[in-house]
Design a protein around this motif. Structure first.
Motif, PDB file in Angstrom:
ATOM      1  N   LEU A   1       0.836  -1.202   0.000  1.00  0.00           N
ATOM      2  CA  LEU A   1       0.000   0.000   0.000  1.00  0.00           C
ATOM      3  C   LEU A   1       0.872   1.255   0.000  1.00  0.00           C
ATOM      4  O   LEU A   1       0.608   2.215  -0.733  1.00  0.00           O
ATOM      5  CB  LEU A   1      -0.922  -0.003   1.215  1.00  0.00           C
ATOM      6  CG  LEU A   1      -2.103  -0.970   1.178  1.00  0.00           C
ATOM      7  CD1 LEU A   1      -2.879  -0.930   2.500  1.00  0.00           C
ATOM      8  CD2 LEU A   1      -3.033  -0.654   0.015  1.00  0.00           C
ATOM      9  N   ALA A   2       1.934   1.245   0.810  1.00  0.00           N
ATOM     10  CA  ALA A   2       2.836   2.395   0.867  1.00  0.00           C
ATOM     11  C   ALA A   2       3.567   2.594  -0.461  1.00  0.00           C
ATOM     12  O   ALA A   2       3.703   3.729  -0.948  1.00  0.00           O
ATOM     13  CB  ALA A   2       3.842   2.209   2.006  1.00  0.00           C
TER      14      ALA A   2
ATOM     15  N   ALA B   1       4.366   5.489  -5.513  1.00  0.00           N
ATOM     16  CA  ALA B   1       4.390   5.397  -6.977  1.00  0.00           C
ATOM     17  C   ALA B   1       3.406   6.379  -7.602  1.00  0.00           C
ATOM     18  O   ALA B   1       3.698   6.997  -8.640  1.00  0.00           O
ATOM     19  CB  ALA B   1       4.075   3.981  -7.415  1.00  0.00           C
ATOM     20  N   ALA B   2       2.246   6.548  -6.967  1.00  0.00           N
ATOM     21  CA  ALA B   2       1.253   7.503  -7.473  1.00  0.00           C
ATOM     22  C   ALA B   2       1.801   8.925  -7.425  1.00  0.00           C
ATOM     23  O   ALA B   2       1.634   9.712  -8.371  1.00  0.00           O
ATOM     24  CB  ALA B   2      -0.029   7.397  -6.646  1.00  0.00           C
ATOM     25  N   VAL B   3       2.482   9.266  -6.328  1.00  0.00           N
ATOM     26  CA  VAL B   3       3.069  10.597  -6.195  1.00  0.00           C
ATOM     27  C   VAL B   3       4.179  10.804  -7.229  1.00  0.00           C
ATOM     28  O   VAL B   3       4.269  11.861  -7.873  1.00  0.00           O
ATOM     29  CB  VAL B   3       3.619  10.793  -4.768  1.00  0.00           C
ATOM     30  CG1 VAL B   3       4.402  12.103  -4.672  1.00  0.00           C
ATOM     31  CG2 VAL B   3       2.487  10.781  -3.756  1.00  0.00           C
ATOM     32  N   LEU B   4       5.030   9.796  -7.409  1.00  0.00           N
ATOM     33  CA  LEU B   4       6.142   9.912  -8.361  1.00  0.00           C
ATOM     34  C   LEU B   4       5.656  10.099  -9.789  1.00  0.00           C
ATOM     35  O   LEU B   4       6.195  10.927 -10.535  1.00  0.00           O
ATOM     36  CB  LEU B   4       7.028   8.666  -8.278  1.00  0.00           C
ATOM     37  CG  LEU B   4       7.973   8.577  -7.085  1.00  0.00           C
ATOM     38  CD1 LEU B   4       8.708   7.243  -7.096  1.00  0.00           C
ATOM     39  CD2 LEU B   4       8.981   9.725  -7.121  1.00  0.00           C
ATOM     40  N   THR B   5       4.652   9.325 -10.190  1.00  0.00           N
ATOM     41  CA  THR B   5       4.151   9.450 -11.565  1.00  0.00           C
ATOM     42  C   THR B   5       3.516  10.820 -11.793  1.00  0.00           C
ATOM     43  O   THR B   5       3.629  11.390 -12.878  1.00  0.00           O
ATOM     44  CB  THR B   5       3.135   8.346 -11.883  1.00  0.00           C
ATOM     45  OG1 THR B   5       2.126   8.295 -10.866  1.00  0.00           O
ATOM     46  CG2 THR B   5       3.809   6.994 -11.968  1.00  0.00           C
TER      47      THR B   5
ATOM     48  N   ARG C   1       5.255  13.663 -14.123  1.00  0.00           N
ATOM     49  CA  ARG C   1       4.391  13.794 -15.300  1.00  0.00           C
ATOM     50  C   ARG C   1       4.513  12.571 -16.215  1.00  0.00           C
ATOM     51  O   ARG C   1       4.610  12.675 -17.439  1.00  0.00           O
ATOM     52  CB  ARG C   1       4.722  15.079 -16.067  1.00  0.00           C
ATOM     53  CG  ARG C   1       4.450  16.328 -15.260  1.00  0.00           C
ATOM     54  CD  ARG C   1       4.768  17.596 -16.039  1.00  0.00           C
ATOM     55  NE  ARG C   1       4.474  18.785 -15.259  1.00  0.00           N
ATOM     56  CZ  ARG C   1       4.690  20.028 -15.673  1.00  0.00           C
ATOM     57  NH1 ARG C   1       5.234  20.231 -16.868  1.00  0.00           N
ATOM     58  NH2 ARG C   1       4.395  21.053 -14.905  1.00  0.00           N
ATOM     59  N   LEU C   2       4.525  11.398 -15.577  1.00  0.00           N
ATOM     60  CA  LEU C   2       4.596  10.134 -16.307  1.00  0.00           C
ATOM     61  C   LEU C   2       3.194   9.588 -16.526  1.00  0.00           C
ATOM     62  O   LEU C   2       2.295   9.820 -15.714  1.00  0.00           O
ATOM     63  CB  LEU C   2       5.427   9.110 -15.523  1.00  0.00           C
ATOM     64  CG  LEU C   2       6.865   9.507 -15.196  1.00  0.00           C
ATOM     65  CD1 LEU C   2       7.479   8.503 -14.228  1.00  0.00           C
ATOM     66  CD2 LEU C   2       7.689   9.591 -16.472  1.00  0.00           C
ATOM     67  N   ASP C   3       3.022   8.867 -17.604  1.00  0.00           N
ATOM     68  CA  ASP C   3       1.728   8.255 -17.899  1.00  0.00           C
ATOM     69  C   ASP C   3       1.427   7.183 -16.844  1.00  0.00           C
ATOM     70  O   ASP C   3       2.165   6.203 -16.714  1.00  0.00           O
ATOM     71  CB  ASP C   3       1.758   7.621 -19.297  1.00  0.00           C
ATOM     72  CG  ASP C   3       0.445   6.945 -19.634  1.00  0.00           C
ATOM     73  OD1 ASP C   3      -0.612   7.433 -19.215  1.00  0.00           O
ATOM     74  OD2 ASP C   3       0.480   5.898 -20.319  1.00  0.00           O
ATOM     75  N   ARG C   4       0.339   7.367 -16.116  1.00  0.00           N
ATOM     76  CA  ARG C   4       0.003   6.442 -15.032  1.00  0.00           C
ATOM     77  C   ARG C   4      -0.214   5.026 -15.530  1.00  0.00           C
ATOM     78  O   ARG C   4       0.226   4.057 -14.906  1.00  0.00           O
ATOM     79  CB  ARG C   4      -1.263   6.927 -14.312  1.00  0.00           C
ATOM     80  CG  ARG C   4      -1.584   6.162 -13.034  1.00  0.00           C
ATOM     81  CD  ARG C   4      -3.008   6.399 -12.590  1.00  0.00           C
ATOM     82  NE  ARG C   4      -3.944   5.752 -13.498  1.00  0.00           N
ATOM     83  CZ  ARG C   4      -5.265   5.800 -13.381  1.00  0.00           C
ATOM     84  NH1 ARG C   4      -5.809   6.509 -12.411  1.00  0.00           N
ATOM     85  NH2 ARG C   4      -6.055   5.171 -14.234  1.00  0.00           N
TER      86      ARG C   4
ATOM     87  N   LEU D   1       6.315   0.327 -11.298  1.00  0.00           N
ATOM     88  CA  LEU D   1       6.970   0.856 -10.112  1.00  0.00           C
ATOM     89  C   LEU D   1       6.521   0.145  -8.833  1.00  0.00           C
ATOM     90  O   LEU D   1       7.228   0.153  -7.827  1.00  0.00           O
ATOM     91  CB  LEU D   1       6.701   2.364  -9.980  1.00  0.00           C
ATOM     92  CG  LEU D   1       7.408   3.276 -10.987  1.00  0.00           C
ATOM     93  CD1 LEU D   1       6.925   4.705 -10.848  1.00  0.00           C
ATOM     94  CD2 LEU D   1       8.926   3.214 -10.804  1.00  0.00           C
ATOM     95  N   ILE D   2       5.343  -0.474  -8.884  1.00  0.00           N
ATOM     96  CA  ILE D   2       4.790  -1.145  -7.696  1.00  0.00           C
ATOM     97  C   ILE D   2       5.166  -2.615  -7.651  1.00  0.00           C
ATOM     98  O   ILE D   2       5.674  -3.112  -6.641  1.00  0.00           O
ATOM     99  CB  ILE D   2       3.247  -1.006  -7.669  1.00  0.00           C
ATOM    100  CG1 ILE D   2       2.833   0.451  -7.578  1.00  0.00           C
ATOM    101  CG2 ILE D   2       2.675  -1.812  -6.490  1.00  0.00           C
ATOM    102  CD1 ILE D   2       1.343   0.670  -7.764  1.00  0.00           C
TER     103      ILE D   2
END
Length: 293
Positions: free
Chosen positions: A75-76, A81-85, A89-92, A99-100
């Protein structure tokens, strides 16, 4: 010197078997990766997980602590990973899942077995199953934009984990002839997955090597830090601590590439992450093992 030799004895079989798969493809021999992967994930790995859990003599409380630690760690990692993308400005759809999710099956299970023995393998299959369930639900939603709870219920490895946990909890055992059969089927899993990993890497065409290298290094640092923190927070024993850190720190899973290819994300970018992070792990995982052992 002794520690370095011990680490090499642990990691050498892993990369040699993957190397066999890599060389097999480069020599032009046929390898039906879809069939082998389906055989492993549908039959061999569920049997391995079920028997490992059923026959484990680990305290159920220790397995429970590891399960909660693994859930917290993933979960962490997902939040980071959500913050980094977003910040990068990376495509989620392309970058967040790689990354996860790490290669906890092909690479993590054999490393845990060779480094920490049968006890380590029992711990590792729990982390692998938690990662797989998260991958088949949240991971597919990330790439495809739709949940897949029904797919989880159809996954044999999930049922192998649930049944193994039930047998462990109730202290049940299957008849000896059936146990031996399931054990033989499960023993196919690790060498088959390692060879398949080498085949898959050999067939990938990496792109954007510099970006892939940076993201792979960032993933490794973040995953090790988070897993280490989760292991400390849940007060895991030495083996469970090492297994959790090792599993979460594994390189980008080949399944991330397959999902990107299937659902129309940038599969070449993901292929680059798979190849670069796997090559990086050749040096990173032995160093990590040297610290954990």
């Amino acid at each position: 010197m002794h520690l370095a030799l011990m680490v090499m004895e642990i990691v050498a079989p892993v990369f040699l078997l993957a190397g066999i798969g890599f060389a097999w493809v480069k020599l032009g021999f046929e390898y039906r990766i879809q069939f082998v992967t389906q055989l492993a994930m549908t039959l061999s790995v569920p049997c391995l997980i079920f028997v490992s859990l059923m026959q484990t003599e680990i305290d159920p409380a220790a397995l429970t602590a590891l399960s909660f630690a693994a859930v917290a760690a993933y979960l962490a990692v997902s939040l980071v990973a959500a913050v980094l993308t977003r910040l990068g400005r990376l495509d989620r759809r392309t970058y967040m899942a790689p990354l996860i999710f790490g290669n906890t099956g092909n690479l993590g299970l054999p490393l845990a077995l060779f480094a920490f023995g049968e006890t380590g393998l029992s711990y590792a299959v729990v982390v692998f199953a938690i990662m797989a369930i998260w991958s088949f639900t949240f991971g597919i939603w990330l790439v495809a934009g739709a949940g897949s709870f029904g797919k989880v219920l159809r996954e044999p490895l999930v049922w192998g984990t649930l049944l193994g946990a039930l047998f462990l909890w109730q202290d049940w055992q299957t008849p000896l002839f059936l146990t031996n059969t399931l054990k033989l089927i499960g023993q196919m899993a690790i060498p088959m997955m390692l060879i398949t990993l080498g085949v898959a890497v050999a067939r990938l065409s990496p792109g954007g090597v510099m970006q892939a290298a940076i993201l792979s290094l960032v993933k490794l640092v973040i995953c090790v830090a988070i897993a280490w923190g989760a292991a400390l927070a849940f007060d895991l024993d030495r083996i469970a601590f090492g297994v959790l850190v090792l599993q979460v720190a594994t390189p980008v899973a080949v399944t991330s590439y397959l999902l990107a290819e299937k659902y129309g994300a940038d599969s070449q970018a993901v292929a680059g992450l798979v190849v670069v992070s796997t090559l990086m792990s050749v040096g990173a995982l032995p160093l990590l093992l040297a610290v954990l052992l």
